[in-house]
Design a protein around this motif. Structure first.
Motif, PDB file in Angstrom:
ATOM      1  N   ARG A 211       0.848  -1.186   0.000  1.00 36.28           N
ATOM      2  CA  ARG A 211       0.000   0.000   0.000  1.00 36.28           C
ATOM      3  C   ARG A 211       0.890   1.245   0.000  1.00 36.28           C
ATOM      4  O   ARG A 211       1.851   1.311   0.767  1.00 36.28           O
ATOM      5  N   LEU A 212       0.563   2.182  -0.852  1.00 40.27           N
ATOM      6  CA  LEU A 212       1.286   3.451  -0.956  1.00 40.27           C
ATOM      7  C   LEU A 212       0.434   4.522  -0.297  1.00 40.27           C
ATOM      8  O   LEU A 212      -0.747   4.655  -0.632  1.00 40.27           O
ATOM      9  N   GLY A 213       1.024   5.259   0.642  1.00 36.27           N
ATOM     10  CA  GLY A 213       0.202   6.236   1.324  1.00 36.27           C
ATOM     11  C   GLY A 213       0.976   7.330   2.034  1.00 36.27           C
ATOM     12  O   GLY A 213       2.179   7.518   1.800  1.00 36.27           O
ATOM     13  N   GLN A 214       0.251   8.026   2.886  1.00 38.09           N
ATOM     14  CA  GLN A 214       0.781   9.159   3.639  1.00 38.09           C
ATOM     15  C   GLN A 214       0.489   8.968   5.105  1.00 38.09           C
ATOM     16  O   GLN A 214      -0.645   8.632   5.463  1.00 38.09           O
ATOM     17  N   ARG A 215       1.479   9.204   5.937  1.00 29.19           N
ATOM     18  CA  ARG A 215       1.241   9.176   7.392  1.00 29.19           C
ATOM     19  C   ARG A 215       0.481  10.427   7.785  1.00 29.19           C
ATOM     20  O   ARG A 215       0.745  11.503   7.264  1.00 29.19           O
ATOM     21  N   SER A 216      -0.418  10.256   8.702  1.00 30.57           N
ATOM     22  CA  SER A 216      -1.165  11.448   9.171  1.00 30.57           C
ATOM     23  C   SER A 216      -0.742  11.776  10.593  1.00 30.57           C
ATOM     24  O   SER A 216      -0.100  11.013  11.254  1.00 30.57           O
TER      25      SER A 216
END
Length: 157
Positions: free
Chosen positions: A152-157
């Motif tokens: 999964r490719l994503g952004q930390r919040s």
């Protein structure tokens, strides 16, 4: 001390496996964190409550679906003779080679290295694919590898 040597690392074999050994001159760039340091990093960057990816709570940032942009296959490239990261991962992470990255297997098992080293030996890191995360210092992008051969490719919040 925050690190143990690769010689001391419980999973050293993933870097010395005869099918794809990491040259000994690169061992010093692969830094397993001590359990205490790993636990602190995990608490601050992944989850304050859960010890591994299987037991993340709904309050942990990885469980927020809006943090994930897409999933891509990594297993096909892992099984190939080509050592390159999956192209979608490379395109998503436009990091410089000297960026410090953290490969987080679980709360007590995290390895620090440089992005250039991870790219070169990513297949070794993924001998264990039980939900590890790849995070980087001062970067929001994140990867979450799954045992089904996707990441999964994503952004930390």
């Amino acid at each position: 001390m925050s690190y143990e040597t690769l010689e001391q690392y419980q999973r050293k074999w993933i870097f010395t496996h005869q099918s794809m050994p990491v040259p000994e001159q690169d061992w010093s760039q692969i830094k397993p964190m001590t359990q205490a340091r790993a636990a602190q990093f995990w608490k601050e960057n992944v989850s304050a409550q859960s010890p591994d990816a299987e037991r993340l709570s709904s309050q942990d940032w990885p469980m927020n679906e809006s943090n994930w942009l897409e999933s891509v296959d990594w297993m096909q490239e892992w099984e190939s003779d080509d050592n390159a990261l999956p192209s979608a991962v490379n395109e998503f992470l436009d990091w410089q080679d000297d960026v410090t990255v953290y490969f987080c297997y679980e709360k007590y098992n995290i390895i620090e290295t440089k992005w250039s080293v991870f790219k070169k030996y990513w297949k070794n890191f993924l001998f264990y694919d039980d939900g590890p995360f790849l995070l980087a210092r001062r970067r929001n992008q994140a990867l979450w590898f799954n045992t089904d051969g996707t990441v999964r490719l994503g952004q930390r919040s």
